[in-house]
Design a protein around this motif. Structure first.
Motif, PDB file in Angstrom:
ATOM      1  N   GLU A   1     -24.593   2.402 -24.129  1.00  0.00           N
ATOM      2  CA  GLU A   1     -24.390   3.433 -25.157  1.00  0.00           C
ATOM      3  C   GLU A   1     -24.674   2.921 -26.568  1.00  0.00           C
ATOM      4  O   GLU A   1     -25.211   3.658 -27.391  1.00  0.00           O
ATOM      5  CB  GLU A   1     -22.976   4.008 -25.073  1.00  0.00           C
ATOM      6  CG  GLU A   1     -22.750   4.874 -23.859  1.00  0.00           C
ATOM      7  CD  GLU A   1     -23.708   6.068 -23.783  1.00  0.00           C
ATOM      8  OE1 GLU A   1     -23.942   6.723 -24.819  1.00  0.00           O
ATOM      9  OE2 GLU A   1     -24.207   6.334 -22.688  1.00  0.00           O
ATOM     10  N   THR A   2     -24.322   1.682 -26.860  1.00  0.00           N
ATOM     11  CA  THR A   2     -24.567   1.160 -28.207  1.00  0.00           C
ATOM     12  C   THR A   2     -26.066   1.088 -28.506  1.00  0.00           C
ATOM     13  O   THR A   2     -26.490   1.398 -29.615  1.00  0.00           O
ATOM     14  CB  THR A   2     -23.933  -0.228 -28.402  1.00  0.00           C
ATOM     15  OG1 THR A   2     -24.392  -1.105 -27.374  1.00  0.00           O
ATOM     16  CG2 THR A   2     -22.424  -0.146 -28.371  1.00  0.00           C
TER      17      THR A   2
ATOM     18  N   TRP B   1     -28.189   3.206 -31.344  1.00  0.00           N
ATOM     19  CA  TRP B   1     -29.049   2.507 -32.296  1.00  0.00           C
ATOM     20  C   TRP B   1     -30.468   3.067 -32.251  1.00  0.00           C
ATOM     21  O   TRP B   1     -31.085   3.317 -33.289  1.00  0.00           O
ATOM     22  CB  TRP B   1     -29.061   1.009 -31.982  1.00  0.00           C
ATOM     23  CG  TRP B   1     -29.968   0.218 -32.854  1.00  0.00           C
ATOM     24  CD1 TRP B   1     -29.671  -0.312 -34.067  1.00  0.00           C
ATOM     25  CD2 TRP B   1     -31.327  -0.133 -32.588  1.00  0.00           C
ATOM     26  NE1 TRP B   1     -30.767  -0.969 -34.569  1.00  0.00           N
ATOM     27  CE2 TRP B   1     -31.801  -0.871 -33.669  1.00  0.00           C
ATOM     28  CE3 TRP B   1     -32.180   0.118 -31.516  1.00  0.00           C
ATOM     29  CZ2 TRP B   1     -33.093  -1.363 -33.730  1.00  0.00           C
ATOM     30  CZ3 TRP B   1     -33.470  -0.374 -31.570  1.00  0.00           C
ATOM     31  CH2 TRP B   1     -33.906  -1.105 -32.673  1.00  0.00           C
ATOM     32  N   PHE B   2     -30.992   3.275 -31.044  1.00  0.00           N
ATOM     33  CA  PHE B   2     -32.337   3.801 -30.858  1.00  0.00           C
ATOM     34  C   PHE B   2     -32.469   5.187 -31.488  1.00  0.00           C
ATOM     35  O   PHE B   2     -33.414   5.473 -32.224  1.00  0.00           O
ATOM     36  CB  PHE B   2     -32.650   3.837 -29.364  1.00  0.00           C
ATOM     37  CG  PHE B   2     -34.060   4.203 -29.028  1.00  0.00           C
ATOM     38  CD1 PHE B   2     -35.119   3.446 -29.487  1.00  0.00           C
ATOM     39  CD2 PHE B   2     -34.333   5.307 -28.235  1.00  0.00           C
ATOM     40  CE1 PHE B   2     -36.424   3.779 -29.172  1.00  0.00           C
ATOM     41  CE2 PHE B   2     -35.619   5.647 -27.922  1.00  0.00           C
ATOM     42  CZ  PHE B   2     -36.674   4.880 -28.385  1.00  0.00           C
ATOM     43  N   LYS B   3     -31.497   6.050 -31.207  1.00  0.00           N
ATOM     44  CA  LYS B   3     -31.517   7.406 -31.755  1.00  0.00           C
ATOM     45  C   LYS B   3     -31.438   7.383 -33.280  1.00  0.00           C
ATOM     46  O   LYS B   3     -32.176   8.104 -33.954  1.00  0.00           O
ATOM     47  CB  LYS B   3     -30.367   8.228 -31.181  1.00  0.00           C
ATOM     48  CG  LYS B   3     -30.382   9.663 -31.634  1.00  0.00           C
ATOM     49  CD  LYS B   3     -29.265  10.471 -30.991  1.00  0.00           C
ATOM     50  CE  LYS B   3     -29.321  11.899 -31.487  1.00  0.00           C
ATOM     51  NZ  LYS B   3     -28.229  12.706 -30.964  1.00  0.00           N
ATOM     52  N   LEU B   4     -30.562   6.552 -33.826  1.00  0.00           N
ATOM     53  CA  LEU B   4     -30.430   6.440 -35.279  1.00  0.00           C
ATOM     54  C   LEU B   4     -31.752   6.002 -35.911  1.00  0.00           C
ATOM     55  O   LEU B   4     -32.174   6.553 -36.929  1.00  0.00           O
ATOM     56  CB  LEU B   4     -29.323   5.452 -35.629  1.00  0.00           C
ATOM     57  CG  LEU B   4     -29.053   5.239 -37.109  1.00  0.00           C
ATOM     58  CD1 LEU B   4     -28.524   6.520 -37.746  1.00  0.00           C
ATOM     59  CD2 LEU B   4     -28.065   4.106 -37.299  1.00  0.00           C
ATOM     60  N   ASN B   5     -32.412   5.028 -35.302  1.00  0.00           N
ATOM     61  CA  ASN B   5     -33.691   4.575 -35.825  1.00  0.00           C
ATOM     62  C   ASN B   5     -34.749   5.665 -35.760  1.00  0.00           C
ATOM     63  O   ASN B   5     -35.557   5.804 -36.687  1.00  0.00           O
ATOM     64  CB  ASN B   5     -34.163   3.330 -35.066  1.00  0.00           C
ATOM     65  CG  ASN B   5     -33.539   2.091 -35.627  1.00  0.00           C
ATOM     66  OD1 ASN B   5     -33.951   1.611 -36.666  1.00  0.00           O
ATOM     67  ND2 ASN B   5     -32.515   1.602 -34.964  1.00  0.00           N
TER      68      ASN B   5
END
Length: 61
Positions: A32-33, A37-41
């Motif tokens: 999940e972390t 992170w991927f989605k935020l980027n």
């Protein structure tokens, strides 16, 4: 899309590309972390600055 993508077109089309990439990433069973992170980027980096790389992706699709 054909030809050269304008910035306005990029802002309209990018959410579709972003969502498709996020959906595809689900196949990799990431923790999940890393997913967060991927989605935020994907939400911040491509739409910042001049958007040249993102517009090039839309031009090549």
């Amino acid at each position: 899309m054909t030809g050269t993508t304008t910035l306005a077109e990029f802002y309209v089309e990018y959410p579709k590309v972003r969502d498709a990439v996020i959906d595809h990433a689900a196949f990799y069973d990431l923790p999940e972390t890393q997913k967060a992170w991927f989605k935020l980027n994907l939400e911040r980096n491509p739409v910042g600055g001049k958007c040249n790389r993102g517009m090039t992706v839309l031009d090549s699709v």
